[in-house]
Design an enzyme around this catalytic site. Structure first.
Site, PDB file in Angstrom:
ATOM      1  CB  SER A  53     -33.567   2.706  -0.595  1.00  0.00           C
ATOM      2  OG  SER A  53     -33.568   3.070  -1.961  1.00  0.00           O
ATOM      3  CG  HIS A  54     -35.290   6.668  -2.276  1.00  0.00           C
ATOM      4  ND1 HIS A  54     -34.251   5.769  -2.438  1.00  0.00           N
ATOM      5  CD2 HIS A  54     -34.730   7.823  -1.873  1.00  0.00           C
ATOM      6  CE1 HIS A  54     -33.108   6.373  -2.156  1.00  0.00           C
ATOM      7  NE2 HIS A  54     -33.364   7.623  -1.814  1.00  0.00           N
ATOM      8  CG  ASP A 194     -30.394   0.397  -0.719  1.00  0.00           C
ATOM      9  OD1 ASP A 194     -31.483  -0.010  -0.266  1.00  0.00           O
ATOM     10  OD2 ASP A 194     -30.230   0.653  -1.930  1.00  0.00           O
TER      11      ASP A 194
HETATM   12  P1  NDP Z   1     -29.686   0.044  -7.755  1.00  0.00           P
HETATM   13  O1  NDP Z   1     -28.231  -0.214  -7.729  1.00  0.00           O
HETATM   14  O2  NDP Z   1     -30.558  -0.840  -6.956  1.00  0.00           O
HETATM   15  O3  NDP Z   1     -30.241  -0.020  -9.254  1.00  0.00           O
HETATM   16  C1  NDP Z   1     -29.718   0.855 -10.209  1.00  0.00           C
HETATM   17  C2  NDP Z   1     -30.338   0.566 -11.554  1.00  0.00           C
HETATM   18  O4  NDP Z   1     -29.819  -0.648 -12.061  1.00  0.00           O
HETATM   19  C3  NDP Z   1     -31.859   0.406 -11.517  1.00  0.00           C
HETATM   20  O5  NDP Z   1     -32.386   0.971 -12.673  1.00  0.00           O
HETATM   21  C4  NDP Z   1     -32.041  -1.109 -11.469  1.00  0.00           C
HETATM   22  O6  NDP Z   1     -33.274  -1.541 -12.038  1.00  0.00           O
HETATM   23  C5  NDP Z   1     -30.874  -1.580 -12.294  1.00  0.00           C
HETATM   24  N1  NDP Z   1     -30.360  -2.885 -11.889  1.00  0.00           N
HETATM   25  C6  NDP Z   1     -30.060  -3.298 -10.661  1.00  0.00           C
HETATM   26  N2  NDP Z   1     -29.560  -4.544 -10.696  1.00  0.00           N
HETATM   27  C7  NDP Z   1     -29.551  -4.923 -11.992  1.00  0.00           C
HETATM   28  C8  NDP Z   1     -29.165  -6.104 -12.686  1.00  0.00           C
HETATM   29  N3  NDP Z   1     -28.665  -7.157 -12.042  1.00  0.00           N
HETATM   30  N4  NDP Z   1     -29.321  -6.128 -14.028  1.00  0.00           N
HETATM   31  C9  NDP Z   1     -29.816  -5.068 -14.691  1.00  0.00           C
HETATM   32  N5  NDP Z   1     -30.211  -3.924 -14.096  1.00  0.00           N
HETATM   33  C10 NDP Z   1     -30.076  -3.855 -12.762  1.00  0.00           C
HETATM   34  O7  NDP Z   1     -29.991   1.562  -7.367  1.00  0.00           O
HETATM   35  P2  NDP Z   1     -29.171   2.536  -6.423  1.00  0.00           P
HETATM   36  O8  NDP Z   1     -28.947   1.817  -5.154  1.00  0.00           O
HETATM   37  O9  NDP Z   1     -28.004   3.080  -7.119  1.00  0.00           O
HETATM   38  O10 NDP Z   1     -30.236   3.716  -6.207  1.00  0.00           O
HETATM   39  C11 NDP Z   1     -31.436   3.435  -5.501  1.00  0.00           C
HETATM   40  C12 NDP Z   1     -32.336   4.628  -5.548  1.00  0.00           C
HETATM   41  O11 NDP Z   1     -31.847   5.661  -4.708  1.00  0.00           O
HETATM   42  C13 NDP Z   1     -32.554   5.263  -6.912  1.00  0.00           C
HETATM   43  O12 NDP Z   1     -33.942   5.320  -7.152  1.00  0.00           O
HETATM   44  C14 NDP Z   1     -31.994   6.670  -6.763  1.00  0.00           C
HETATM   45  O13 NDP Z   1     -32.668   7.678  -7.501  1.00  0.00           O
HETATM   46  C15 NDP Z   1     -32.191   6.899  -5.281  1.00  0.00           C
HETATM   47  N6  NDP Z   1     -31.306   7.952  -4.797  1.00  0.00           N
HETATM   48  C16 NDP Z   1     -31.850   9.193  -4.570  1.00  0.00           C
HETATM   49  C17 NDP Z   1     -31.039  10.219  -4.159  1.00  0.00           C
HETATM   50  C18 NDP Z   1     -31.582  11.594  -3.994  1.00  0.00           C
HETATM   51  O14 NDP Z   1     -30.804  12.486  -3.690  1.00  0.00           O
HETATM   52  N7  NDP Z   1     -32.853  11.828  -4.161  1.00  0.00           N
HETATM   53  C19 NDP Z   1     -29.601  10.012  -3.904  1.00  0.00           C
HETATM   54  C20 NDP Z   1     -29.143   8.675  -4.207  1.00  0.00           C
HETATM   55  C21 NDP Z   1     -29.982   7.677  -4.619  1.00  0.00           C
HETATM   56  P3  NDP Z   1     -34.511  -1.977 -11.085  1.00  0.00           P
HETATM   57  O15 NDP Z   1     -35.012  -0.699 -10.467  1.00  0.00           O
HETATM   58  O16 NDP Z   1     -35.496  -2.631 -11.975  1.00  0.00           O
HETATM   59  O17 NDP Z   1     -33.953  -2.909 -10.044  1.00  0.00           O
HETATM   60  O1  PYC Z   2     -30.345   7.242  -0.689  1.00  0.00           O
HETATM   61  O2  PYC Z   2     -28.499   8.372  -1.061  1.00  0.00           O
HETATM   62  C1  PYC Z   2     -29.723   8.316  -0.831  1.00  0.00           C
HETATM   63  C2  PYC Z   2     -30.478   9.582  -0.744  1.00  0.00           C
HETATM   64  C3  PYC Z   2     -30.003  10.820  -0.508  1.00  0.00           C
HETATM   65  C4  PYC Z   2     -31.076  11.682  -0.504  1.00  0.00           C
HETATM   66  C5  PYC Z   2     -32.189  10.944  -0.731  1.00  0.00           C
HETATM   67  N1  PYC Z   2     -31.801   9.654  -0.881  1.00  0.00           N
END
Ligand code: NDP
Ligand code: PYC
Length: 343
Positions: A53-54, A194
């Site tokens: 997703s990033h 996502d």
């Molecule tokens: P996920 O829900 O996919 O994962 C969140 C964390 O939980 C990760 O560290 C992941 O490890 C871990 N995880 C996932 N599933 C399991 C499991 N079954 N058991 C144990 N650990 C688990 O991430 P999000 O969808 O919440 O976020 C995705 C990305 O989006 C992140 O990198 C976040 O920084 C980015 N983001 C960026 C934003 C921005 O403004 N720049 C805004 C919002 C999100 P693993 O990675 O190993 O799967």
């Molecule tokens: O996936 O929510 C997101 C996000 C916001 C800004 C960058 N990624």
């Protein structure tokens, strides 16, 4: 740009080759050489680790943002030595990662001398995964926590309309025998990226992720993207964490809240213009046992009660695969990247 699919014809390239290709794209769309390198490494690292997703999925968004004039791709961050444990950076309406890179030596020196230091980045754009910002500190034996706010698309628990961003929290800690313990999670039920990927693939989301334009629960990602909104994860608990992220990443840094910037006059702008906070702790200052041994013991106990997957395990598995076999991209995506790079 499509997320990898099992059906499309694919090709592989090395991490360095992907960094070079992405670097060319950033340079061609108006960034400085330093910014191009920094963003290219960040984005290629996400793709390498299966953080799709990033990863390269974000490249068209970076390009349209740069082309719209919304962000300054040549900004030179101004680092301010504010106090014994506090560094601030004005990112100059540029990206947050080069601001972190510029402030990093001073931040680490302060953390090592005082035991803890804060980095407050403002006037910055963060469009990436957050784990790359914290994981390197853990490789140096430091504990790091970071928060960044994004753009209004999340309804606070109990409210009627969106206000918060997707507001991730990332944490990294060293451990004795193995990769650092790292987690990185959006405080929304699902990251906005996502939702976009699901919409492109025509997939439904699990229940409880978002609402449509009338505030009704929906599993349709398009209904969320077109006038709907996301929900925090974990009801009032995720909502409280998201509120904390707004306070730390924006109010404390001098950056914008997720609802405070207006990009309507910049068609194509996708990068939130907000702030980011990092807290770095030197665990060698603690009076107890060696921290990395203690975190190893915690992992051992978690495995002992049957836990098979730690946060970060999947990423490291993907990283190992990519390092051994190359990073897999479908041919259409690679062709799009080459076009954007002008090669
Ligand atoms: P996920 O829900 O996919 O994962 C969140 C964390 O939980 C990760 O560290 C992941 O490890 C871990 N995880 C996932 N599933 C399991 C499991 N079954 N058991 C144990 N650990 C688990 O991430 P999000 O969808 O919440 O976020 C995705 C990305 O989006 C992140 O990198 C976040 O920084 C980015 N983001 C960026 C934003 C921005 O403004 N720049 C805004 C919002 C999100 P693993 O990675 O190993 O799967
Ligand atoms: O996936 O929510 C997101 C996000 C916001 C800004 C960058 N990624």
């Amino acid at each position: 740009m499509s997320a990898p699919s099992d059906h499309a014809a694919s090709c592989t390239l090395s991490f360095d080759a992907l960094v070079n290709l992405l670097e060319r794209i950033f340079l061609r769309h108006g960034t400085s050489a330093e910014v191009a390198r920094c963003l290219a490494e960040n984005c290629a690292g996400a793709e390498r680790d299966g953080a799709h997703s990033h990863g390269v999925f974000r490249i068209p968004g970076y390009v349209s943002t740069l082309d719209s004039g919304w962000v300054n791709g040549k900004a030179v961050p101004k680092v301010e030595d504010v106090a014994s444990g506090f560094v601030a950076v004005d990112a100059g309406n540029g990206f947050a990662q080069p601001a972190l890179a510029a402030a990093r030596p001073l931040l680490v020196a302060k953390a090592r001398s005082a035991g803890i230091a804060v980095l407050a980045i403002r006037n910055s754009h963060h469009f990436a995964a957050l784990w790359p910002d914290v994981e390197p500190f853990a490789y140096e034996g430091l504990v790091a926590l970071s928060v960044v706010n994004s753009m209004t698309c999340v309804v606070p628990h109990g409210a009627d309309r969106p206000l918060f961003g997707t507001n991730p929290i990332a944490f990294a800690a060293p451990r004795a025998d193995g990769e650092p313990i790292v987690f990185d999670l959006a405080t929304s039920a699902i990251a906005h990226g996502d939702v976009q990927i699901a919409a492109r693939k025509g997939e439904l989301l699990p229940p409880g992720m978002g609402v449509d334009s009338l505030g009704q629960p929906t599993r349709d990602p398009k209904a969320i993207l077109e006038g709907g909104a996301l929900l925090p994860f974990g009801g009032h608990k995720g909502s409280a964490l998201s509120m904390m992220v707004e306070l730390l990443a924006a109010a404390l840094t001098g950056g914008h809240f997720s609802f405070e910037f207006d990009w309507r006059n910049h068609p194509g702008a996708k990068t939130p213009w907000t702030g980011q906070l990092l807290i770095v702790i030197d665990p060698s200052k603690s009076a107890g046992q060696d921290f990395a041994e203690r975190s190893q013991e915690l992992v051992r106990q978690m495995h002992g009660v049957g836990l098979r997957r730690l946060p970060g395990d999947r990423r490291h598995r993907e990283r190992s695969k990519s390092t051994e076999h190359g990073i897999t991209l479908d041919e259409q995506t690679l062709a799009q990247l080459r076009t954007l790079a002008g090669v």
